[in-house]
Design an enzyme around this catalytic site. Sequence first.
Site, mmCIF file in Angstrom:
data_model
loop_
_atom_site.group_PDB
_atom_site.id
_atom_site.type_symbol
_atom_site.label_atom_id
_atom_site.label_comp_id
_atom_site.label_asym_id
_atom_site.label_seq_id
_atom_site.Cartn_x
_atom_site.Cartn_y
_atom_site.Cartn_z
ATOM 1 N N ASN A 15 0.859 -1.195 0.000
ATOM 2 C CA ASN A 15 0.000 0.000 0.000
ATOM 3 C C ASN A 15 0.894 1.244 0.000
ATOM 4 O OD1 ASN A 15 -1.426 2.282 1.083
ATOM 5 N ND2 ASN A 15 -3.057 0.921 1.739
ATOM 6 N N HIS A 70 1.045 6.185 1.988
ATOM 7 C CA HIS A 70 1.828 7.113 2.812
ATOM 8 C C HIS A 70 2.946 7.805 2.051
ATOM 9 C CE1 HIS A 70 -0.663 6.702 6.137
ATOM 10 N NE2 HIS A 70 -0.395 5.441 6.361
ATOM 11 N N HIS A 116 -5.749 3.791 -1.324
ATOM 12 C CA HIS A 116 -7.079 4.105 -0.782
ATOM 13 C C HIS A 116 -7.423 5.525 -1.219
ATOM 14 C CE1 HIS A 116 -9.773 4.181 3.119
ATOM 15 N NE2 HIS A 116 -10.429 4.560 2.031
ATOM 16 N N ARG A 159 -9.560 8.239 -0.592
ATOM 17 C CA ARG A 159 -10.507 8.646 0.445
ATOM 18 C C ARG A 159 -11.348 9.811 -0.032
ATOM 19 N NH1 ARG A 159 -10.286 7.738 5.979
ATOM 20 N NH2 ARG A 159 -8.959 6.009 6.514
ATOM 21 N N ARG A 184 -6.928 12.524 1.338
ATOM 22 C CA ARG A 184 -5.774 12.861 2.182
ATOM 23 C C ARG A 184 -4.513 12.109 1.770
ATOM 24 N NH1 ARG A 184 -7.086 9.593 7.692
ATOM 25 N NH2 ARG A 184 -9.090 10.599 7.523
ATOM 26 N N GLU A 244 -8.761 0.543 -2.683
ATOM 27 C CA GLU A 244 -9.575 0.522 -1.462
ATOM 28 C C GLU A 244 -10.500 1.714 -1.522
ATOM 29 O OE1 GLU A 244 -7.307 0.675 2.104
ATOM 30 O OE2 GLU A 244 -6.322 -1.215 1.735
ATOM 31 N N THR A 300 -8.174 3.103 8.600
ATOM 32 C CA THR A 300 -9.391 2.293 8.665
ATOM 33 C C THR A 300 -9.466 1.604 10.026
ATOM 34 O OG1 THR A 300 -8.961 1.866 6.344
ATOM 35 C CG2 THR A 300 -10.714 0.598 7.364
ATOM 36 N N GLU A 334 -10.998 -9.797 2.835
ATOM 37 C CA GLU A 334 -9.722 -9.420 3.461
ATOM 38 C C GLU A 334 -9.951 -9.428 4.970
ATOM 39 O OE1 GLU A 334 -7.651 -5.878 2.116
ATOM 40 O OE2 GLU A 334 -6.585 -5.725 4.019
ATOM 41 N N HIS A 369 -3.660 -5.089 7.641
ATOM 42 C CA HIS A 369 -3.782 -4.015 8.623
ATOM 43 C C HIS A 369 -2.903 -4.292 9.833
ATOM 44 C CE1 HIS A 369 -5.300 -0.455 10.549
ATOM 45 N NE2 HIS A 369 -5.919 -0.167 9.419
HETATM 46 N N1 PXP Z 1 -5.916 -3.329 4.423
HETATM 47 C C1 PXP Z 1 -6.838 -2.339 4.532
HETATM 48 C C2 PXP Z 1 -8.240 -2.628 4.159
HETATM 49 C C3 PXP Z 1 -6.468 -1.055 4.963
HETATM 50 O O1 PXP Z 1 -7.382 -0.082 5.048
HETATM 51 C C4 PXP Z 1 -5.108 -0.807 5.279
HETATM 52 C C5 PXP Z 1 -4.683 0.561 5.715
HETATM 53 O O2 PXP Z 1 -4.836 1.447 4.652
HETATM 54 C C6 PXP Z 1 -4.184 -1.871 5.142
HETATM 55 C C7 PXP Z 1 -4.630 -3.117 4.743
HETATM 56 C C8 PXP Z 1 -2.735 -1.680 5.446
HETATM 57 O O3 PXP Z 1 -2.576 -1.397 6.803
HETATM 58 P P1 PXP Z 1 -1.166 -0.914 7.350
HETATM 59 O O4 PXP Z 1 -0.906 0.436 6.774
HETATM 60 O O5 PXP Z 1 -1.334 -0.913 8.830
HETATM 61 O O6 PXP Z 1 -0.159 -1.928 6.866
#
Ligand code: PXP
Length: 239
Positions: free
Chosen positions: A6, A9, A42, A44, A48, A69, A100, A150, A190
């Site tokens: 992901n 960031h 994601h 949003r 952001r 996402e 999330t 997921e 997550h």
């Molecule tokens: N899966 C989902 C559905 C999420 O919303 C997120 C956070 O954006 C992640 C996985 C990844 O989480 P993390 O950033 O804590 O690795």
Amino acid sequence: MRLAVNIDHIATLRNARNEQQPDPVTAASAAELSGASGIVCHLREDRRHIRDRDLERLRESVTTKLDLEMAMTDEMQRIAVRTKPELVTLVPEKREELTTEGGFDIEGHYDRLREFIPPLRDSGIEVSIFIEPEKRAVELAASAGADIVELHTGPYSLKKSHADIEAELERLGKTAAFARDAGLRVVAGHGLNYYNIEPFRTIGGIEEISIGHAIIARAAIVGMERAVREMIRLVNTPA
Ligand code: PXP
């Protein structure tokens, strides 16, 4: 187990100065070249992290699998159908949350969900739902027409004692098996990081994990390529 990265960031950092660097698309390419099986972002409501133009550029450049996402809104459905990511992951979204916070409340939105999924699937997009690792959520995801669930590993990542960690791993493993029996594919994510991945990888039947924060945090210090390769090695080290 495959690793999807992901890159939200990277966009968060760029947005801090409202400039062009670091570029989430360049980061996505580096992650793919280092072995990531997919790129997750994601979009949003408040934009952001990534913005609409980032999503378009990611669609043009990602060659593995693009996982968008998104919240279950008409706007996001239009964007998904136009952009055609390989996968949409439906997540709950609250403006005030840092990230999330919980699984999607399928029970509370079941009728809407059943209508929401078909236009996505008709556009050739697979649909995953981010859920708490509970049987009821799996049953509802399957009957609503999802392809994938997921499993939310946030609660696992917060457990401290050995007993609590073991209990949460068991819950995740049982839910994964139940979901596969229900005909769903299973992924997870997550809060997974370079430390808690070790006990987690003993769970069977989870095809892929999605990691953002831990990899981007490490990439800031050691670089994207090394951060991704190190995680892939950990994920695939035999238990
Ligand atoms: N899966 C989902 C559905 C999420 O919303 C997120 C956070 O954006 C992640 C996985 C990844 O989480 P993390 O950033 O804590 O690795």
